[in-house]
Scaffold this active site. Structure first.
Site, mmCIF file in Angstrom:
data_model
loop_
_atom_site.group_PDB
_atom_site.id
_atom_site.type_symbol
_atom_site.label_atom_id
_atom_site.label_comp_id
_atom_site.label_asym_id
_atom_site.label_seq_id
_atom_site.Cartn_x
_atom_site.Cartn_y
_atom_site.Cartn_z
ATOM 1 N N LYS A 139 -2.171 -1.901 -3.730
ATOM 2 C CA LYS A 139 -3.297 -0.437 -3.491
ATOM 3 C C LYS A 139 -1.807 1.005 -3.744
ATOM 4 O O LYS A 139 -1.496 0.732 -2.932
ATOM 5 C CB LYS A 139 -3.896 -0.537 -2.565
ATOM 6 N N LYS A 141 0.668 -1.562 -0.092
ATOM 7 C CA LYS A 141 -0.013 0.158 -0.446
ATOM 8 C C LYS A 141 1.059 1.127 -0.256
ATOM 9 O O LYS A 141 1.334 1.494 1.101
ATOM 10 C CB LYS A 141 -1.124 0.250 1.514
#
Length: 330
Positions: free
Chosen positions: A250, A197
Site C-alpha cells: 500500500k 505500507k
C-alpha cells in the site's frame, strides 16, 4: 534475402488478442473498502472522494447489495465512531461500530466475505495508529499497542469477521493477533497484513473520510520510508514468518515494483490497495475532461495484476466488475 529469425507479434483480431492475453482479472479478486459511521439513516458523500460515501449500519445494505449485484463479494470495513479516547477503546468494544456492522452484514448478506481493518487511528483522540508512550512524549508505544490490536481482532472475529487486516505497522502485531485468534478458537480466520505500507501522501482523502488524521506529527516513525525497497521485503518476510496469510502493498500505483519483488520471494497471495489519493486523482482528472475515466480505471487495475497482485482493494471495485462482465476488461 535476409533469413534472420525474428520474434513474431500476434497481430490478429480482438478475439485472438484476448485468447493470448497474459494478465486476466476476475471480480472475485476485488475488495471494496467501505466506511461505516455511527448513527442512523446516514449516507453522506465524502467531499474529497466524489462518489464515495459514509454509511450508517442501517443503510450500508444499499451498497452491499449493489456490490453483490455487480459481482463483488468481498468488502473491507472501516469504522467511524462517535467517541474517541486515548486508548481507542471503540476499536475493541463489543458494541463498537465495526462489531455492529459485522453482525448486521452477516445476517443480511451471508454470501459476502467480510474483512476488517484492524488499527487504532480511527478510534484514538490523537489519531495515531497506536497507544502513546508516556516517555518520550508524542511517540507510539509499540508493545502496549499489540495487546489492544489483538483484542480488536478477536472482537471482530467474534462479531463475524471472515478475515482481519492489521494496518497499524506495529512490530510484532501479526504474531500477537495470530496467537490471540488461535487462543480464542478462531484458527481459520486469516490475517491479511499491511506488511509493506509506505508513509504516503496518497492517503490524504482517506484521512478526511475516516477522520483519522494525526493530531500532531506524522506516521513516518512506524510507516515505511518510500525511498526503501529492501526494507519492504524484510517487513513482508517477517510478517509471513509471524503467520500472515496474505501480504499487502500500500499504496498500489507508485509501489507496484514492491508487488513484483515480494511476489518473487514469498509464496503467499499478494494484495495491493489502490488508495484514496489514487481514486481522487482519477475522479478529478475525469471531471476536468483531461482523461478517460473508464480507460484509466481499467489500465491502473491491470497494471496491479500484471505486477503480481492476486487481490486488489479499490474504490472502483463495482465499476471494474461491471467492465469485466461487459468484456471491457478481463
Amino acid at each position: 534475402m535476409d533469413m534472420t529469425i525474428r520474434p513474431r507479434r500476434l497481430r490478429g483480431n480482438e478475439l485472438l488478442r484476448k485468447m493470448v492475453r497474459e494478465t486476466r482479472v476476475d471480480a472475485s479478486s476485488l475488495i471494496y473498502p467501505i466506511f461505516i459511521k455511527e448513527g442512523s439513516d446516514i449516507k453522506e458523500e465524502i467531499p474529497t472522494m466524489p462518489g464515495q460515501y459514509r454509511y450508517s449500519v442501517d443503510r450500508m445494505g444499499e451498497k452491499l447489495q449493489s456490490l453483490l449485484d455487480a459481482g463483488v463479494k468481498s468488502v473491507m470495513f472501516f469504522g467511524i465512531p462517535d467517541q474517541k479516547d486515548e486508548v481507542g477503546s471503540g476499536a475493541y468494544a463489543e458494541n463498537g461500530i465495526i462489531q455492529k456492522a459485522l453482525r448486521q452484514a452477516k445476517r443480511d448478506f451471508p454470501g459476502m466475505y467480510l474483512i476488517t481493518d484492524v488499527c487504532m487511528c480511527e478510534y484514538t483522540s490523537h489519531g495515531h495508529c497506536g497507544i502513546l508512550a508516556k516517555s518520550p512524549q508524542e511517540t507510539v508505544d509499540n508493545d502496549r499497542t499489540l495487546e489492544l490490536l489483538a483484542k480488536t481482532a478477536v472482537s471482530h472475529a467474534r462479531a463475524g469477521a471472515d478475515m482481519v487486516a492489521p494496518s497499524d505497522m506495529m512490530d510484532g502485531r501479526v504474531a500477537a493477533i495470530r496467537a490471540a485468534l488461535d487462543e480464542e478458537g478462531f484458527l481459520n480466520v486469516p490475517i491479511m497484513s499491511y506488511a509493506v505500507k509506505y508513509a504516503s501522501a496518497f492517503y490524504g482523502p482517506f484521512r478526511d473520510a475516516a477522520g483519522s488524521a494525526p493530531a500532531f506529527g506524522d506516521r513516518r516513525s512506524y510507516q515505511m520510508d518510500y525511498h526503501n525497497s529492501r526494507e519492504g521485503i524484510k517487513e513482508a518476510l517477517l510478517d509471513v514468518e509471524e503467520g500472515a496469510d496474505i501480504i499487502m502493498v500500500k499504496p498500489a500505483m507508485s509501489y507496484l515494483d514492491m508487488v513484483t519483488k515480494i511476489k518473487e520471494v514469498t509464496d503467499v497471495p499478494i494484495a495491493s490497495y489502490s488508495v484514496s489519493g489514487e481514486y481522487a486523482m482519477i475522479k478529478a482528472g475525469a471531471q476536468l475532461g483531461y482523461i478517460d475515466e473508464e480507460k484509466i480505471i481499467c489500465e491502473t487495475a491491470i497494471s496491479a495484476f500484471r505486477a503480481g497482485c492476486d487481490i486488489y482493494l479499490t474504490y472502483f471495485a463495482e465499476e471494474i466488475a461491471k467492465y469485466i462482465r461487459e468484456g471491457r476488461i478481463g
